[in-house]
Design a protein around this motif. Structure first.
Motif, PDB file in Angstrom:
ATOM      1  N   GLU A  68       0.832  -1.208   0.000  1.00 31.34           N
ATOM      2  CA  GLU A  68       0.000   0.000   0.000  1.00 31.34           C
ATOM      3  C   GLU A  68       0.867   1.259   0.000  1.00 31.34           C
ATOM      4  OE1 GLU A  68      -4.455  -0.409   1.481  1.00 31.34           O
ATOM      5  OE2 GLU A  68      -2.988  -0.393   3.119  1.00 31.34           O
ATOM      6  N   ARG A  69       2.015   1.171   0.671  1.00 25.04           N
ATOM      7  CA  ARG A  69       2.917   2.319   0.725  1.00 25.04           C
ATOM      8  C   ARG A  69       3.835   2.403  -0.496  1.00 25.04           C
ATOM      9  NH1 ARG A  69       4.460   4.512   5.655  1.00 25.04           N
ATOM     10  NH2 ARG A  69       6.115   5.581   4.535  1.00 25.04           N
ATOM     11  N   LEU A  70       4.300   1.253  -1.002  1.00 29.11           N
ATOM     12  CA  LEU A  70       5.399   1.289  -1.985  1.00 29.11           C
ATOM     13  C   LEU A  70       4.986   1.011  -3.433  1.00 29.11           C
ATOM     14  CD1 LEU A  70       8.294  -0.402   0.025  1.00 29.11           C
ATOM     15  CD2 LEU A  70       7.857   2.028  -0.314  1.00 29.11           C
ATOM     16  N   TRP A  71       3.751   0.601  -3.663  1.00 31.25           N
ATOM     17  CA  TRP A  71       3.316   0.354  -5.044  1.00 31.25           C
ATOM     18  C   TRP A  71       2.583   1.558  -5.586  1.00 31.25           C
ATOM     19  CZ3 TRP A  71       0.959  -5.271  -5.565  1.00 31.25           C
ATOM     20  CH2 TRP A  71       1.999  -6.209  -5.485  1.00 31.25           C
ATOM     21  N   PRO A  72       2.702   1.879  -6.857  1.00 30.68           N
ATOM     22  CA  PRO A  72       3.641   1.223  -7.756  1.00 30.68           C
ATOM     23  C   PRO A  72       5.082   1.574  -7.399  1.00 30.68           C
ATOM     24  CG  PRO A  72       2.440   2.985  -8.886  1.00 30.68           C
ATOM     25  CD  PRO A  72       1.888   2.908  -7.513  1.00 30.68           C
ATOM     26  N   GLY A  73       5.971   0.586  -7.527  1.00 27.18           N
ATOM     27  CA  GLY A  73       7.370   0.793  -7.181  1.00 27.18           C
ATOM     28  C   GLY A  73       8.176  -0.481  -7.333  1.00 27.18           C
ATOM     29  N   PRO A  74       9.513  -0.372  -7.137  1.00 30.33           N
ATOM     30  CA  PRO A  74      10.413  -1.496  -7.451  1.00 30.33           C
ATOM     31  C   PRO A  74      10.480  -2.565  -6.367  1.00 30.33           C
ATOM     32  CG  PRO A  74      11.690   0.408  -6.782  1.00 30.33           C
ATOM     33  CD  PRO A  74      10.254   0.852  -6.769  1.00 30.33           C
ATOM     34  N   LEU A  75       9.309  -3.002  -5.892  1.00 29.60           N
ATOM     35  CA  LEU A  75       9.235  -4.029  -4.863  1.00 29.60           C
ATOM     36  C   LEU A  75       8.376  -5.185  -5.354  1.00 29.60           C
ATOM     37  CD1 LEU A  75       9.515  -4.958  -1.801  1.00 29.60           C
ATOM     38  CD2 LEU A  75       7.197  -4.052  -1.580  1.00 29.60           C
ATOM     39  N   THR A  76       8.935  -6.416  -5.292  1.00 26.98           N
ATOM     40  CA  THR A  76       8.183  -7.626  -5.642  1.00 26.98           C
ATOM     41  C   THR A  76       7.948  -8.410  -4.360  1.00 26.98           C
ATOM     42  OG1 THR A  76       9.185  -7.733  -7.841  1.00 26.98           O
ATOM     43  CG2 THR A  76       8.304  -9.802  -6.958  1.00 26.98           C
ATOM     44  N   ILE A  77       6.704  -8.879  -4.148  1.00 22.25           N
ATOM     45  CA  ILE A  77       6.461  -9.730  -2.979  1.00 22.25           C
ATOM     46  C   ILE A  77       6.143 -11.157  -3.432  1.00 22.25           C
ATOM     47  CG2 ILE A  77       5.695  -7.833  -1.483  1.00 22.25           C
ATOM     48  CD1 ILE A  77       2.794  -8.913  -1.915  1.00 22.25           C
ATOM     49  N   VAL A  78       6.597 -12.119  -2.637  1.00 18.70           N
ATOM     50  CA  VAL A  78       6.277 -13.534  -2.889  1.00 18.70           C
ATOM     51  C   VAL A  78       5.246 -13.956  -1.853  1.00 18.70           C
ATOM     52  CG1 VAL A  78       7.182 -15.892  -2.871  1.00 18.70           C
ATOM     53  CG2 VAL A  78       8.509 -14.052  -3.945  1.00 18.70           C
ATOM     54  N   VAL A  79       4.098 -14.467  -2.349  1.00 18.31           N
ATOM     55  CA  VAL A  79       2.958 -14.870  -1.501  1.00 18.31           C
ATOM     56  C   VAL A  79       2.360 -16.170  -2.064  1.00 18.31           C
ATOM     57  CG1 VAL A  79       2.353 -12.544  -0.661  1.00 18.31           C
ATOM     58  CG2 VAL A  79       1.479 -13.313  -2.872  1.00 18.31           C
ATOM     59  N   PRO A  80       1.490 -16.859  -1.293  1.00 23.51           N
ATOM     60  CA  PRO A  80       0.876 -18.096  -1.815  1.00 23.51           C
ATOM     61  C   PRO A  80       0.084 -17.806  -3.097  1.00 23.51           C
ATOM     62  CG  PRO A  80       0.504 -17.896   0.551  1.00 23.51           C
ATOM     63  CD  PRO A  80       1.084 -16.592   0.103  1.00 23.51           C
ATOM     64  N   LYS A  81       0.180 -18.706  -4.077  1.00 22.09           N
ATOM     65  CA  LYS A  81      -0.440 -18.427  -5.376  1.00 22.09           C
ATOM     66  C   LYS A  81      -1.909 -18.843  -5.422  1.00 22.09           C
ATOM     67  CE  LYS A  81       0.262 -22.150  -8.802  1.00 22.09           C
ATOM     68  NZ  LYS A  81      -1.052 -22.196  -9.369  1.00 22.09           N
ATOM     69  N   ASP A  82      -2.655 -18.161  -6.273  1.00 22.47           N
ATOM     70  CA  ASP A  82      -4.039 -18.543  -6.541  1.00 22.47           C
ATOM     71  C   ASP A  82      -4.016 -19.737  -7.499  1.00 22.47           C
ATOM     72  OD1 ASP A  82      -7.036 -17.307  -6.590  1.00 22.47           O
ATOM     73  OD2 ASP A  82      -6.524 -18.211  -8.542  1.00 22.47           O
ATOM     74  N   PRO A  83      -4.936 -20.716  -7.326  1.00 23.74           N
ATOM     75  CA  PRO A  83      -4.922 -21.893  -8.205  1.00 23.74           C
ATOM     76  C   PRO A  83      -5.076 -21.538  -9.690  1.00 23.74           C
ATOM     77  CG  PRO A  83      -6.540 -22.158  -6.417  1.00 23.74           C
ATOM     78  CD  PRO A  83      -5.994 -20.782  -6.281  1.00 23.74           C
ATOM     79  N   GLY A  84      -5.626 -20.355  -9.986  1.00 26.04           N
ATOM     80  CA  GLY A  84      -5.817 -19.954 -11.376  1.00 26.04           C
ATOM     81  C   GLY A  84      -4.529 -19.581 -12.105  1.00 26.04           C
ATOM     82  N   VAL A  85      -3.438 -19.383 -11.363  1.00 26.20           N
ATOM     83  CA  VAL A  85      -2.168 -19.025 -12.016  1.00 26.20           C
ATOM     84  C   VAL A  85      -1.514 -20.307 -12.534  1.00 26.20           C
ATOM     85  CG1 VAL A  85       0.123 -18.015 -11.671  1.00 26.20           C
ATOM     86  CG2 VAL A  85      -1.851 -17.025 -10.508  1.00 26.20           C
ATOM     87  N   PRO A  86      -1.256 -20.381 -13.846  1.00 23.44           N
ATOM     88  CA  PRO A  86      -0.682 -21.618 -14.397  1.00 23.44           C
ATOM     89  C   PRO A  86       0.676 -21.929 -13.760  1.00 23.44           C
ATOM     90  CG  PRO A  86      -1.184 -20.022 -16.153  1.00 23.44           C
ATOM     91  CD  PRO A  86      -1.439 -19.343 -14.863  1.00 23.44           C
ATOM     92  N   SER A  87       0.964 -23.226 -13.569  1.00 26.75           N
ATOM     93  CA  SER A  87       2.194 -23.580 -12.858  1.00 26.75           C
ATOM     94  C   SER A  87       3.432 -23.281 -13.708  1.00 26.75           C
ATOM     95  CB  SER A  87       2.162 -25.033 -12.411  1.00 26.75           C
ATOM     96  OG  SER A  87       2.269 -25.864 -13.539  1.00 26.75           O
TER      97      SER A  87
END
Ligand code: AMP
Ligand code: MG
Length: 373
Positions: free
Chosen positions: A93-112
């Protein structure tokens, strides 16, 4: 052929028509290279497995090295993530848009294919009008790694993209040179405490200031890695390397010592390579000045900017690595930068790009070992 797929766009006010055309390419399963504030990305519809698979093919990227998904803003997380820890949410919420990528659990809809088979997904929102306009026009999340051939220095101009990928991509949006010149900071929020998987423009201190927790950085975090679960799948691969051999000289504290160390390493490399091979020197402004003062400079010394300003080093890094190859150098000697702020990212990339690393003392001793000073 080169350049025929290139379309110029205004980086501040991207033309509607160009964005619509690019969005259309993505929706139909094509590939579009586009500028972000970090480096150029090679984008595909993240929810289309065939399109994302083409990214791996065109880049020559190992299939277990997952892609980053680009979204318009925090709300976009809900299209690709199954849950978002509260700390991660506060940060984006503070840094986007910006040069930060976060890794979180994926939604099943995202192809493997996009996540390299992992149950997690890497997501960011780029601070660039062309990138955001493209995501909006496409109307889908956009999977995009850097738009270079796998292993090469990342592209900071559309010409760099064309040099590596030519028109194997359907469209290259040319929005001029990128701002930071190195890739985003990646933080893994599926670990506690969170772990910096790749240093970038957002420093660990910046994160701590916002969420009150300091993420672990690689040397401290290494203990968390297991063979079944390495910290980041991409970490094991050689990266960012020019064809020219690169030797990194680390740990210099004063320009005079650095000037000699760079000179000795250059002579030693020229000796090893033989045949009058030219070796370039990439160093701080101060060290190059000192080489000139000592009569050690003879052309082919390229500045990474003043020692106090690692952002300039970041912005020049990949350009100078590509310049080695463009100008036919067999090798380059590069001086390390101070590991503060974005300097952490510069050193991370240099260590991966270099085929050899020398401590300052080792470099100086090369002169004593029979190479004429
Ligand atoms: P690139 O965009 O070319 O800089 O590559 C993306 C980087 O993100 C690579 O270093 C990947 O290893 C990393 N990455 C992408 N997805 C994940 C994930 N789910 N977990 C950990 N690292 C990831
Ligand atoms: Mg990359």
């Amino acid at each position: 052929m080169k350049g025929e797929c290139l379309v110029k766009v205004d980086p501040e006010r991207p033309e509607r028509e160009a964005l619509e055309r690019a969005g259309d390419v993505l929706r139909r399963g094509g590939l579009v290279a586009f500028p972000t504030e970090t480096v150029y990305g090679l984008g595909a519809d993240a929810l289309n497995p065939g399109a994302s698979a083409r990214i791996f093919k065109v880049k020559g990227r190992p299939p277990d090295n997952p892609l980053i998904i680009h979204v318009e803003g925090p709300e976009g997380l809900w299209s690709v993530a199954s849950s978002v820890p509260e700390e991660a949410w506060r940060l984006v919420e503070r840094l986007w848009p910006g040069p930060l990528t976060i890794v979180v659990p994926k939604d099943p809809g995202v192809p493997s294919v996009v996540t390299g088979g992992l149950p997690t997904v890497a997501v960011r929102s780029p601070a660039h009008r062309v990138a955001l306009g493209l995501i909006e026009a496409a109307g889908v999340p956009v999977a995009a790694p850097s738009a270079n051939r796998s292993g090469r220095p990342s592209p900071v101009t559309a010409q760099d993209v064309a040099e590596d990928l030519d028109c194997e991509v359907d469209l290259i949006l040319d929005g001029g040179e990128t701002f930071f010149g190195v890739e985003s900071t990646i933080i893994d929020f599926t670990r506690d405490p969170p772990v910096v998987l790749r240093p970038g423009p957002i420093a660990p201190e910046d994160v701590e200031r916002i969420i009150g927790v300091r993420p672990l950085v690689p040397p401290e975090a290494r203990a968390l890695a297991t063979p079944e679960r390495p910290l980041a799948p991409g970490m094991k691969y050689r990266h960012y390397s020019p064809d020219a051999q690169l030797v990194l000289v680390e740990g210099s504290t004063n320009p005079r010592e650095a000037a000699w160390a760079l000179h000795c390493t250059r002579l030693w490399l020229e000796n090893e390579l033989g045949g009058g091979a030219a070796v370039a020197v990439l160093a701080s402004e101060e060290s190059i000045e000192e080489m000139r003062r000592l009569g050690l400079a003879r052309g082919g010394e390229w500045s990474l900017g003043p020692r106090r300003d690692p952002l300039i080093a970041a912005r020049r890094l990949y350009k100078l690595l590509r310049r080695l190859d463009r100008e036919g150098y067999r090798a380059g000697v590069v001086e390390g930068v101070v590991e503060e702020g974005i300097g952490l990212a510069v050193m991370n990339r240099l260590r991966k790009a270099a085929s050899r690393r020398l401590a300052i003392g080792e470099a100086l001793s090369l002169c004593r070992r029979g190479v004429r000073p």
